[in-house]
Design a protein around this motif. Structure first.
Motif, short mmCIF file in Angstrom:
data_model
loop_
_atom_site.label_atom_id
_atom_site.label_comp_id
_atom_site.label_asym_id
_atom_site.label_seq_id
_atom_site.Cartn_x
_atom_site.Cartn_y
_atom_site.Cartn_z
N ALA A 19 0.85 -1.19 0.00
CA ALA A 19 0.00 0.00 0.00
C ALA A 19 0.88 1.24 0.00
O ALA A 19 2.11 1.15 0.05
N VAL A 36 -3.77 3.77 0.64
CA VAL A 36 -4.24 3.39 -0.68
C VAL A 36 -3.71 1.99 -0.92
O VAL A 36 -2.50 1.78 -0.99
N GLY A 38 -3.60 -1.38 -3.13
CA GLY A 38 -3.81 -1.91 -4.47
C GLY A 38 -2.69 -1.50 -5.39
O GLY A 38 -1.70 -0.90 -4.96
N ALA A 40 -0.48 0.57 -7.53
CA ALA A 40 -0.23 2.01 -7.64
C ALA A 40 -0.39 2.52 -9.07
O ALA A 40 -0.75 3.68 -9.28
N PRO A 43 -4.83 3.34 -10.01
CA PRO A 43 -5.47 3.90 -8.81
C PRO A 43 -6.99 3.70 -8.76
O PRO A 43 -7.56 3.64 -7.68
N CYS A 46 -7.86 0.75 -6.63
CA CYS A 46 -7.37 0.73 -5.25
C CYS A 46 -8.50 0.92 -4.24
O CYS A 46 -9.48 1.62 -4.50
N ASP A 47 -8.33 0.30 -3.10
CA ASP A 47 -9.20 0.54 -1.96
C ASP A 47 -8.56 1.66 -1.16
O ASP A 47 -7.35 1.82 -1.13
N ARG A 48 -9.39 2.46 -0.49
CA ARG A 48 -8.89 3.58 0.29
C ARG A 48 -9.40 3.48 1.73
O ARG A 48 -10.56 3.18 1.96
#
Length: 95
Positions: A19, A36, A38, A40, A43, A46-48
Motif C-alpha cells: 500500500a 491506498v 492496491g 499504484a 489507482p 485501489c481501496d482507500r
C-alpha cells in the motif's frame, strides 16, 4: 528523567498487501492518515482507508505536546508500506 523507548511488537497477519500511506494535518493539530491499497499504477482499482486522530492523540503518537503539535510539512508524499488485515467475521456480536 529520560522517556523509555517502546519496542514495536510485530504480529504476523495473513493477508498482508502492499500500500501507500500519506498524512495530512489540520490547523488544530489533528492528523489524518490515508492508505491506498492496491496497484499504484491503477489507482481506480485501489481501496482507500482513512484513519484520523484528534490533536491530543496525534501529539501522543508523535511524542509532542497537544498545545504545540509537531507540524507536518503539509501533505506528506506517498510512502510505501505494508498493510495487514485480520477480520474476525465469525465473532459473536459482530454484524
Amino acid at each position: 528523567m529520560k522517556p523509555q523507548s517502546r519496542t514495536i511488537t510485530r504480529h504476523e497477519i495473513s493477508g498482508v498487501v502492499d500500500a501507500l500511506v500519506t498524512a495530512n494535518q489540520d490547523a488544530e493539530g489533528g492528523v489524518a492518515f490515508h492508505l491506498v491499497v492496491g496497484p499504484a499504477d491503477r489507482p481506480a482499482e485501489c481501496d482507500r482507508i482513512e484513519f484520523a486522530l484528534d490533536a491530543e492523540h496525534a501529539a501522543a503518537l508523535l511524542g509532542t505536546s497537544a498545545a504545540r503539535p509537531a507540524p507536518l510539512s503539509g501533505a506528506l508524499p506517498p510512502v510505501p508500506c505494508r498493510v495487514g488485515v485480520e477480520l474476525h467475521s465469525g465473532h459473536p456480536g459482530r454484524h
